[in-house]
Design a protein around this motif. Sequence first.
Motif, PDB file in Angstrom:
ATOM      1  N   LYS A   1       0.862  -1.175   0.000  1.00  0.00           N
ATOM      2  CA  LYS A   1       0.000   0.000   0.000  1.00  0.00           C
ATOM      3  C   LYS A   1       0.905   1.232   0.000  1.00  0.00           C
ATOM      4  O   LYS A   1       1.685   1.438   0.930  1.00  0.00           O
ATOM      5  CB  LYS A   1      -0.897  -0.004   1.237  1.00  0.00           C
ATOM      6  CG  LYS A   1      -1.795   1.208   1.316  1.00  0.00           C
ATOM      7  CD  LYS A   1      -2.569   1.239   2.620  1.00  0.00           C
ATOM      8  CE  LYS A   1      -3.328   2.550   2.715  1.00  0.00           C
ATOM      9  NZ  LYS A   1      -3.846   2.761   4.064  1.00  0.00           N
ATOM     10  N   LEU A   2       0.810   2.038  -1.048  1.00  0.00           N
ATOM     11  CA  LEU A   2       1.633   3.235  -1.170  1.00  0.00           C
ATOM     12  C   LEU A   2       1.178   4.274  -0.159  1.00  0.00           C
ATOM     13  O   LEU A   2      -0.006   4.594  -0.072  1.00  0.00           O
ATOM     14  CB  LEU A   2       1.545   3.794  -2.589  1.00  0.00           C
ATOM     15  CG  LEU A   2       2.452   4.971  -2.900  1.00  0.00           C
ATOM     16  CD1 LEU A   2       3.913   4.541  -2.839  1.00  0.00           C
ATOM     17  CD2 LEU A   2       2.130   5.542  -4.259  1.00  0.00           C
ATOM     18  N   ILE A   3       2.119   4.794   0.601  1.00  0.00           N
ATOM     19  CA  ILE A   3       1.825   5.805   1.621  1.00  0.00           C
ATOM     20  C   ILE A   3       2.229   7.190   1.138  1.00  0.00           C
ATOM     21  O   ILE A   3       1.460   8.132   1.202  1.00  0.00           O
ATOM     22  CB  ILE A   3       2.548   5.487   2.954  1.00  0.00           C
ATOM     23  CG1 ILE A   3       2.141   4.115   3.469  1.00  0.00           C
ATOM     24  CG2 ILE A   3       2.278   6.555   3.994  1.00  0.00           C
ATOM     25  CD1 ILE A   3       0.678   3.965   3.817  1.00  0.00           C
ATOM     26  N   ALA A   4       3.462   7.323   0.668  1.00  0.00           N
ATOM     27  CA  ALA A   4       3.963   8.629   0.225  1.00  0.00           C
ATOM     28  C   ALA A   4       4.919   8.437  -0.948  1.00  0.00           C
ATOM     29  O   ALA A   4       5.621   7.435  -1.032  1.00  0.00           O
ATOM     30  CB  ALA A   4       4.681   9.333   1.371  1.00  0.00           C
TER      31      ALA A   4
ATOM     32  N   ILE B   1       1.699   6.785  10.098  1.00  0.00           N
ATOM     33  CA  ILE B   1       2.065   6.366   8.737  1.00  0.00           C
ATOM     34  C   ILE B   1       0.883   5.661   8.082  1.00  0.00           C
ATOM     35  O   ILE B   1       0.574   5.890   6.918  1.00  0.00           O
ATOM     36  CB  ILE B   1       3.315   5.462   8.754  1.00  0.00           C
ATOM     37  CG1 ILE B   1       4.560   6.303   9.039  1.00  0.00           C
ATOM     38  CG2 ILE B   1       3.482   4.720   7.438  1.00  0.00           C
ATOM     39  CD1 ILE B   1       5.806   5.504   9.299  1.00  0.00           C
ATOM     40  N   ARG B   2       0.202   4.810   8.833  1.00  0.00           N
ATOM     41  CA  ARG B   2      -0.960   4.099   8.280  1.00  0.00           C
ATOM     42  C   ARG B   2      -2.064   5.061   7.876  1.00  0.00           C
ATOM     43  O   ARG B   2      -2.874   4.759   7.011  1.00  0.00           O
ATOM     44  CB  ARG B   2      -1.479   3.080   9.287  1.00  0.00           C
ATOM     45  CG  ARG B   2      -0.559   1.887   9.382  1.00  0.00           C
ATOM     46  CD  ARG B   2      -1.194   0.715  10.077  1.00  0.00           C
ATOM     47  NE  ARG B   2      -0.306  -0.425  10.000  1.00  0.00           N
ATOM     48  CZ  ARG B   2       0.248  -1.004  11.054  1.00  0.00           C
ATOM     49  NH1 ARG B   2      -0.011  -0.561  12.272  1.00  0.00           N
ATOM     50  NH2 ARG B   2       1.053  -2.031  10.900  1.00  0.00           N
TER      51      ARG B   2
ATOM     52  N   MET C   1       7.427   5.638   0.238  1.00  0.00           N
ATOM     53  CA  MET C   1       7.186   4.856   1.441  1.00  0.00           C
ATOM     54  C   MET C   1       5.923   4.039   1.209  1.00  0.00           C
ATOM     55  O   MET C   1       4.962   4.533   0.635  1.00  0.00           O
ATOM     56  CB  MET C   1       7.014   5.744   2.667  1.00  0.00           C
ATOM     57  CG  MET C   1       6.702   4.948   3.929  1.00  0.00           C
ATOM     58  SD  MET C   1       6.488   5.974   5.362  1.00  0.00           S
ATOM     59  CE  MET C   1       8.176   6.165   5.849  1.00  0.00           C
ATOM     60  N   TYR C   2       5.953   2.806   1.657  1.00  0.00           N
ATOM     61  CA  TYR C   2       4.802   1.928   1.486  1.00  0.00           C
ATOM     62  C   TYR C   2       4.748   0.923   2.627  1.00  0.00           C
ATOM     63  O   TYR C   2       5.725   0.725   3.349  1.00  0.00           O
ATOM     64  CB  TYR C   2       4.867   1.214   0.134  1.00  0.00           C
ATOM     65  CG  TYR C   2       6.165   0.503  -0.147  1.00  0.00           C
ATOM     66  CD1 TYR C   2       6.326  -0.838   0.163  1.00  0.00           C
ATOM     67  CD2 TYR C   2       7.238   1.183  -0.716  1.00  0.00           C
ATOM     68  CE1 TYR C   2       7.521  -1.480  -0.084  1.00  0.00           C
ATOM     69  CE2 TYR C   2       8.433   0.547  -0.973  1.00  0.00           C
ATOM     70  CZ  TYR C   2       8.565  -0.792  -0.657  1.00  0.00           C
ATOM     71  OH  TYR C   2       9.756  -1.427  -0.896  1.00  0.00           O
TER      72      TYR C   2
ATOM     73  N   ALA D   1       6.283  -0.982   7.581  1.00  0.00           N
ATOM     74  CA  ALA D   1       6.631   0.226   6.829  1.00  0.00           C
ATOM     75  C   ALA D   1       7.985   0.025   6.162  1.00  0.00           C
ATOM     76  O   ALA D   1       8.967  -0.342   6.813  1.00  0.00           O
ATOM     77  CB  ALA D   1       6.672   1.431   7.747  1.00  0.00           C
ATOM     78  N   LYS D   2       8.022   0.237   4.855  1.00  0.00           N
ATOM     79  CA  LYS D   2       9.262   0.142   4.089  1.00  0.00           C
ATOM     80  C   LYS D   2       9.461   1.457   3.360  1.00  0.00           C
ATOM     81  O   LYS D   2       8.498   2.138   3.014  1.00  0.00           O
ATOM     82  CB  LYS D   2       9.189  -0.991   3.055  1.00  0.00           C
ATOM     83  CG  LYS D   2       8.937  -2.361   3.626  1.00  0.00           C
ATOM     84  CD  LYS D   2      10.151  -2.884   4.332  1.00  0.00           C
ATOM     85  CE  LYS D   2       9.887  -4.290   4.850  1.00  0.00           C
ATOM     86  NZ  LYS D   2      11.037  -4.837   5.539  1.00  0.00           N
TER      87      LYS D   2
END
Length: 149
Positions: free
Chosen positions: A4-7, A36-37, A107-108, A114-115
């Motif tokens: 899931k793409l975060i940023a 982050i989520r 970030m995903y 979180a990676k």
Amino acid sequence: MSEKLIALNRRASHDYFLEDRFEAGLVLVGTEIKSIRQGKVQFKDAFISFVEGEAFIKEMHIAQYDHGNQFNHDETRVRKLLLNKTEIRKLHNKVKLKGYTVVPTKMYLKNGRAKIEIALAKGKALYDKRHDDKLKTAKREMEKATKLR
């Protein structure tokens, strides 16, 4: 393997030639992963530095968690990156060379963890940026023309 793409750091590809990419984990505290989520991450001025054989990300902004208490985290604290020793050594040796830097690109969440994807980058000159903008504009106009036909 769900991601899931975060940023996403679009600025990085505009300002730098991105060469090698690496996936790194992050050392986080509880309220940071919750934030982050929710997708409250910014890479605006973030960069990677190396200290005593370890990689750290600095100036990455993770907003405070809404329902956090007095133990909420500092928004721009220095966070350790989890990378293989050989990867750290390779990146650090390249950064010692003139013109190279390491920047975060995205970030995903991968399997709930979180990676962050980091890239070895070389700075672009102003004329390179103008050339890229010219190519994007030409491509956009070609697509528009073919769409109208």
